[in-house]
Design a protein around this motif. Sequence first.
Motif, mmCIF file in Angstrom:
data_model
loop_
_atom_site.group_PDB
_atom_site.id
_atom_site.type_symbol
_atom_site.label_atom_id
_atom_site.label_comp_id
_atom_site.label_asym_id
_atom_site.label_seq_id
_atom_site.Cartn_x
_atom_site.Cartn_y
_atom_site.Cartn_z
ATOM 1 N N LYS A 76 0.826 -1.203 0.000
ATOM 2 C CA LYS A 76 0.000 0.000 0.000
ATOM 3 C C LYS A 76 0.864 1.259 0.000
ATOM 4 C CE LYS A 76 -4.241 -1.817 2.064
ATOM 5 N NZ LYS A 76 -5.179 -1.776 3.202
ATOM 6 N N ARG A 77 2.019 1.186 0.667
ATOM 7 C CA ARG A 77 2.910 2.347 0.695
ATOM 8 C C ARG A 77 3.500 2.612 -0.689
ATOM 9 N NH1 ARG A 77 6.321 1.003 6.272
ATOM 10 N NH2 ARG A 77 4.496 0.836 7.647
ATOM 11 N N ALA A 97 -4.362 6.930 -4.858
ATOM 12 C CA ALA A 97 -4.776 8.340 -4.922
ATOM 13 C C ALA A 97 -5.469 8.644 -6.251
ATOM 14 C CB ALA A 97 -3.562 9.245 -4.740
ATOM 15 N N ARG A 98 -4.963 8.075 -7.347
ATOM 16 C CA ARG A 98 -5.613 8.286 -8.648
ATOM 17 C C ARG A 98 -6.997 7.652 -8.674
ATOM 18 N NH1 ARG A 98 -0.377 7.180 -10.529
ATOM 19 N NH2 ARG A 98 -0.940 4.992 -10.948
ATOM 20 N N SER A 129 -5.764 -2.630 -3.477
ATOM 21 C CA SER A 129 -6.699 -1.583 -3.909
ATOM 22 C C SER A 129 -8.063 -2.109 -4.333
ATOM 23 C CB SER A 129 -6.095 -0.787 -5.079
ATOM 24 O OG SER A 129 -5.876 -1.598 -6.211
ATOM 25 N N LEU A 181 2.221 1.634 -3.524
ATOM 26 C CA LEU A 181 1.165 1.844 -4.512
ATOM 27 C C LEU A 181 0.237 2.986 -4.124
ATOM 28 C CD1 LEU A 181 0.314 -1.927 -5.074
ATOM 29 C CD2 LEU A 181 1.670 -0.460 -6.576
ATOM 30 N N ALA A 182 0.709 3.858 -3.244
ATOM 31 C CA ALA A 182 -0.127 4.960 -2.757
ATOM 32 C C ALA A 182 -0.554 5.887 -3.890
ATOM 33 C CB ALA A 182 0.627 5.752 -1.689
ATOM 34 N N ALA A 183 0.303 6.086 -4.890
ATOM 35 C CA ALA A 183 -0.040 6.975 -6.000
ATOM 36 C C ALA A 183 -1.204 6.403 -6.805
ATOM 37 C CB ALA A 183 1.177 7.198 -6.900
ATOM 38 N N HIS A 184 -1.199 5.074 -7.002
ATOM 39 C CA HIS A 184 -2.313 4.451 -7.723
ATOM 40 C C HIS A 184 -3.611 4.616 -6.941
ATOM 41 C CE1 HIS A 184 -4.596 1.593 -10.105
ATOM 42 N NE2 HIS A 184 -4.958 1.001 -8.981
#
Length: 260
Positions: free
Chosen positions: A75-76, A83-84, A205, A78-81
Amino acid sequence: MAASESSPRQIVVVTEGGPHIWAIVNALADRVGPVSVILETPESKKRLLLGRARRQGWISAIGQLGTMVLTRLGKRFLAAHAARLIAEEKLETEPRPGQAIVHVPSANGLECLKEITNIKPGVVLLAGCRLLSKDTLAKMPCPVLNYHAGIAPKYRGMNGGYWALASGDAQNFGTTVHLVDTGVDTGGVLKQARGKPKPGDTIASYALRQAAFSRDICVEAVKDALAGKLTAIDPRLASKQWYHPTIWFYLWTGLTRRVW
């Protein structure tokens, strides 16, 4: 005029929390009415591990723990994904200012039941919390529903979306709102929604993706409960309970089937 806290139309959501749950809570508040959230303390990892070891054996329990640790680390990265996804789906994943939140040790404890009794809700929606006992359910003053991140009864238990994809059953990547009984996601099915993961989605996600296309069924089921019009449907599916994948299964499936 907003309903008062003692209104019989009040909605209670019982949960351990999480961004996907807050997305549903905020959708309910916008489209149905006032929501009180009862936030339970998550079970300790040690207690979860011991419980799974008793039920499934130590090898499976340790393998599942490995996947849980990997997912948390993922999760850390892939945080940008995430957020999108949140931005694209217009999800509100945090409690709003003024949100009524009551903290209790357990969804299945006397404190939780006391709070629900005091609020006098028209419906209780469980979303990611402990199983309720027969005695607790019998004392509930209103219908009790559950939001389940999987198509029940085929994917009961944990990670229903992941297991549908890992089983080559992408058409059943979805969610269920059902009545609550003492089993694991075995109550009568009220509403179901199916969707599709998008590139970049993983086990970290899927819950957010599922919440995005499940807000409507949560709203519809809660409205039906408040109107006294709950009707169960028969999805005509086989029933099976699933758990967290073991780390070795997860890695093998990711490498061979590209399901992460």
